[in-house]
Design an enzyme around this catalytic site. Structure first.
Site, PDB file in Angstrom:
ATOM      1  N   GLY A 107       0.814  -1.214   0.000  1.00  0.00           N
ATOM      2  CA  GLY A 107       0.000   0.000   0.000  1.00  0.00           C
ATOM      3  C   GLY A 107       0.843   1.257   0.000  1.00  0.00           C
ATOM      4  O   GLY A 107       0.312   2.371  -0.089  1.00  0.00           O
ATOM      5  N   GLU A 113       4.187   2.326   8.817  1.00  0.00           N
ATOM      6  CA  GLU A 113       3.610   1.146   9.457  1.00  0.00           C
ATOM      7  C   GLU A 113       4.594   0.533  10.447  1.00  0.00           C
ATOM      8  O   GLU A 113       4.215   0.128  11.553  1.00  0.00           O
ATOM      9  CB  GLU A 113       3.218   0.113   8.396  1.00  0.00           C
ATOM     10  CG  GLU A 113       1.987   0.500   7.599  1.00  0.00           C
ATOM     11  CD  GLU A 113       1.723  -0.435   6.442  1.00  0.00           C
ATOM     12  OE1 GLU A 113       0.583  -0.422   5.936  1.00  0.00           O
ATOM     13  OE2 GLU A 113       2.629  -1.163   6.026  1.00  0.00           O
TER      14      GLU A 113
END
Length: 237
Positions: A107, A113
């Site tokens: 993504g 993240e």
């Protein structure tokens, strides 16, 4: 809000995993909110619970997740005010059976993240059964985030390490740029003799590499949504 089909079996599986994952959030928690299609479903469920009275503070792993969370009136913060998180819920591109090692980052948010996951006491991964693999790289390539300046030399260094790779580009042919203003290259992982720990070390030591999408030993639990319900896998220490 997501606009995926309500009748798609894969989406139903993701939604089951997302709802269960969101149910693990307790009142007063500081929560990392992940990126991707499953994480969007998690954020929607968290937004529903917040509307019903759940009190949390969130930090998002991408601008897209931040935007969705704010639209749903989820209180959001940053690491200047919230140095540690109780729980992060995110998705994954691949989950290795047994180890719960992950490939993440398709993504385009792998750096953020990993920062959010590392700042969390627990990392809960929500996926559908298609994301479970016996060997990392069996389905997806490995995203590696690199500095734009001199990226050609970074690509050469990675190829010298033995990685087959391609620069991620947009539809117009220009390089894809992450929220952190970096490029991403996608590395094909060998299916024989591949050692994730050695690869992670080599990538981190390569000049020009910012971060890689190998999340090794980080997931506390993985919830898999399926046609009949959910399955929860626990990390073994």
């Amino acid at each position: 809000m997501t606009n995926e089909s309500q009748t798609d079996p894969a989406i139903d599986a993701k939604r089951r995993a997302a709802v269960w994952a969101a149910s693990q959030i307790e009142d007063g928690m500081a929560v990392g909110l992940g990126s991707g299609s499953t994480s969007a479903l998690v954020i929607e469920e968290v937004g529903r619970r917040v509307k019903e009275g759940l009190r949390i503070t969130g930090i998002a792993t991408s601008e897209a997740s931040q935007k969705l969370a704010l639209e749903l009136k989820i209180p959001m913060s940053d690491f200047a005010h919230l140095p540690q998180l109780d729980l992060t819920i995110d998705g994954a591109d691949e989950v290795q059976e047994g180890t719960l090692n992950l490939i993440k980052g398709h993504g385009g948010a792998l750096l953020r993240e990993k920062i959010v996951a590392t700042a969390s006491k627990k990392l809960l991964i929500a996926v559908d059964p298609r994301k479970m693999v016996k060997t990392l790289g069996a389905v997806f390539t490995l995203p590696v985030e690199i500095v734009p300046f001199g990226y050609e030399t970074t690509v050469k260094r990675l190829r010298d390490l033995g990685f087959e790779l391609e620069l991620r580009v947009k539809d117009d042919g220009k390089p894809y740029v992450t929220d952190g203003q970096h490029y991403i290259v996608h590395c094909k992982l060998p299916q024989v003799g591949f050692n994730a720990e050695q690869a992670a070390k080599s990538l981190k030591q390569t000049l020009g590499v910012v971060e890689h999408g190998l999340f090794l030993g980080m997931a506390s639990r993985v919830v898999i949504g399926g046609p009949e319900g959910i399955q929860v896998l626990e990390a073994t220490k």
